[in-house]
Design an enzyme around this catalytic site. Sequence first.
Site, PDB file in Angstrom:
ATOM      1  N   ARG A  48       0.764  -1.258   0.037  1.00  0.00           N
ATOM      2  CA  ARG A  48      -0.137   0.074  -0.057  1.00  0.00           C
ATOM      3  C   ARG A  48       0.808   1.171  -0.083  1.00  0.00           C
ATOM      4  O   ARG A  48       0.578   2.260  -0.402  1.00  0.00           O
ATOM      5  CB  ARG A  48      -0.958   0.057   1.296  1.00  0.00           C
ATOM      6  CG  ARG A  48      -2.164   1.009   1.077  1.00  0.00           C
ATOM      7  CD  ARG A  48      -3.047   0.953   2.047  1.00  0.00           C
ATOM      8  NE  ARG A  48      -2.587   1.010   3.461  1.00  0.00           N
ATOM      9  CZ  ARG A  48      -2.807  -0.105   4.485  1.00  0.00           C
ATOM     10  NH1 ARG A  48      -3.739  -0.912   4.494  1.00  0.00           N
ATOM     11  NH2 ARG A  48      -2.474  -0.032   5.651  1.00  0.00           N
ATOM     12  N   TYR A 101     -11.042  25.537  -5.799  1.00  0.00           N
ATOM     13  CA  TYR A 101     -11.884  24.364  -6.432  1.00  0.00           C
ATOM     14  C   TYR A 101     -13.059  23.799  -5.887  1.00  0.00           C
ATOM     15  O   TYR A 101     -12.833  23.743  -4.482  1.00  0.00           O
ATOM     16  CB  TYR A 101     -10.619  23.184  -6.626  1.00  0.00           C
ATOM     17  CG  TYR A 101     -11.244  22.097  -7.401  1.00  0.00           C
ATOM     18  CD1 TYR A 101     -11.680  22.054  -8.912  1.00  0.00           C
ATOM     19  CD2 TYR A 101     -11.165  20.749  -6.638  1.00  0.00           C
ATOM     20  CE1 TYR A 101     -11.998  21.050  -9.457  1.00  0.00           C
ATOM     21  CE2 TYR A 101     -11.620  19.753  -7.387  1.00  0.00           C
ATOM     22  CZ  TYR A 101     -12.125  19.681  -8.775  1.00  0.00           C
ATOM     23  OH  TYR A 101     -12.558  18.512  -9.392  1.00  0.00           O
ATOM     24  N   ASP A 174      -2.934  25.444  -3.987  1.00  0.00           N
ATOM     25  CA  ASP A 174      -3.276  24.558  -5.090  1.00  0.00           C
ATOM     26  C   ASP A 174      -2.747  24.951  -6.321  1.00  0.00           C
ATOM     27  O   ASP A 174      -3.033  25.861  -6.761  1.00  0.00           O
ATOM     28  CB  ASP A 174      -4.826  24.458  -5.163  1.00  0.00           C
ATOM     29  CG  ASP A 174      -5.059  23.470  -6.141  1.00  0.00           C
ATOM     30  OD1 ASP A 174      -4.415  23.329  -7.300  1.00  0.00           O
ATOM     31  OD2 ASP A 174      -6.379  22.949  -6.252  1.00  0.00           O
ATOM     32  N   LYS A 199      -4.232  16.549 -14.418  1.00  0.00           N
ATOM     33  CA  LYS A 199      -4.277  17.633 -15.275  1.00  0.00           C
ATOM     34  C   LYS A 199      -3.150  17.561 -16.146  1.00  0.00           C
ATOM     35  O   LYS A 199      -2.978  16.625 -17.119  1.00  0.00           O
ATOM     36  CB  LYS A 199      -4.641  19.076 -14.304  1.00  0.00           C
ATOM     37  CG  LYS A 199      -5.793  18.952 -13.735  1.00  0.00           C
ATOM     38  CD  LYS A 199      -7.214  18.851 -14.332  1.00  0.00           C
ATOM     39  CE  LYS A 199      -8.286  18.749 -13.406  1.00  0.00           C
ATOM     40  NZ  LYS A 199      -8.472  19.514 -12.235  1.00  0.00           N
TER      41      LYS A 199
HETATM   42  C1  LIG Z   1      -9.279  19.244 -11.244  1.00  0.00           C
HETATM   43  C2  LIG Z   1      -8.864  19.901  -9.867  1.00  0.00           C
HETATM   44  C3  LIG Z   1      -8.666  19.469  -8.690  1.00  0.00           C
HETATM   45  C4  LIG Z   1      -9.004  17.936  -8.533  1.00  0.00           C
HETATM   46  O1  LIG Z   1      -8.362  17.030  -9.079  1.00  0.00           O
HETATM   47  P1  LIG Z   1      -9.051  15.628  -9.351  1.00  0.00           P
HETATM   48  O2  LIG Z   1      -7.884  14.841  -9.693  1.00  0.00           O
HETATM   49  O3  LIG Z   1     -10.109  15.811 -10.558  1.00  0.00           O
HETATM   50  O4  LIG Z   1      -9.898  15.223  -8.158  1.00  0.00           O
HETATM   51  C5  LIG Z   1      -8.178  20.164  -7.769  1.00  0.00           C
HETATM   52  N1  LIG Z   1      -7.778  21.391  -8.053  1.00  0.00           N
HETATM   53  C6  LIG Z   1      -7.976  22.030  -9.034  1.00  0.00           C
HETATM   54  C7  LIG Z   1      -7.516  23.550  -9.236  1.00  0.00           C
HETATM   55  C8  LIG Z   1      -8.327  21.443 -10.031  1.00  0.00           C
HETATM   56  O5  LIG Z   1      -8.512  22.111 -11.435  1.00  0.00           O
END
Ligand SMILES: *Cc1c(COP(=O)(O)O)cnc(C)c1O
Length: 382
Positions: A48, A101, A174, A199
């Site tokens: 894990r 987000y 973020d 992303k």
């Molecule tokens: C898409 C996104 C997230 C979350 O990512 P996931 O992998 O889809 O959970 C967090 N912060 C931002 C700015 C995002 O665009």
Amino acid sequence: MDEETRLIHAGQIEGLPAKTVSPPVQRGSTVLLPNARALYDGTLGYGRAGLSAQFALMDALAELEGAEDVQLYPSGLAAMTAAMLAVLRAGDHVLVVDTVYRPVRYFCDRVLRRFRVSVDYYDPRLDADGVLALASPSTRLLVLESPGSLSFEMQDATAIAAAARARGILTLLDNTWGAGRLYKPLAHGVDISVQALTKYVCGHSDVFMGSVATADTGLAMLMQASIQDHGWSVAPEDAYQALRGLRTLATRLDRHGESGLTVAAWLVDQPDVLQVLHPALPGAPGHDLWARDYSGACGLFGVVLQPGPPARVEAFLDALDIFGLGFSWGGFESLAISCDPQLMARKIRVDYGGPLMRLHVGLEAPADLIADLRTGLDAYGA
Ligand SMILES: *Cc1c(COP(=O)(O)O)cnc(C)c1O
């Protein structure tokens, strides 16, 4: 031994038969230990925690983030919530940027509050003094996202992180837009850098993953403890795909950034466009901060159209052919969404002057994307 038994134990490989460019994908819940002592002497004993592919990815991301430690989570959202849970306890107060987000906001409102962590949302346009004026002695964490989701407000993370640190408050940013490449939060004094690897790092719209990077040993230990306590784990195949994406991150981002600016500059001149919210575009909101702190741009930005009814916004989107209609971004393909329904969740209502759209400029030829947007704007104006 019976063949039944032999079939279970045959085919063991000691060591690696050959060195390949990429790490082997080790699948394993069970890890076989070399002897009895190793069962309890701290040797890695369970899958894990990650195996070859996950460890290779963590190492490469630590290089990207300038981090002492990087942990992996099954989504970007899980990385955000896990980082917050790792440092918060009952009675704490958190200040979260209003442009965060949106699912992070739901986590704060539904989960953190249930555990007696109080949350306030602040205006992304506040400077460091303005943000810190909202802090109280119980404020433990300040959550930033820059540029902000959907509306792309830039925050002065350097100043906010310095002011927060002076008051003993942790900062978490973020950095999905900056992708660890265009912006380095840890080098600017931010304590915790989070990315949705889903992303740009994964880059192909087919894998979910998130990362939390820290430069401080104490915080790294908190993140590692929290990942064990909550049981987060990512699959080796997914880690392999993320590492494969990381290899071309810099090259892809160059192209996303350049094409995005080409498309954004074209949009600025269109009569149906009120404003373009792209921090790397000269004259756009937040451009000075972007120019000071960022080494480039990605392909994601906002466009405000001249005022028009929702039916025309739908006509604009439906007329697009190359731009797909879909959430998420950072893959090789172009995407468009309308944002206004999502803005309803915010505390601070900003009037952007018209319908807000978000575009992700992919790796297609910019001239084709511009022709597609021309068709969309014709449908909007019609
Ligand atoms: C898409 C996104 C997230 C979350 O990512 P996931 O992998 O889809 O959970 C967090 N912060 C931002 C700015 C995002 O665009």
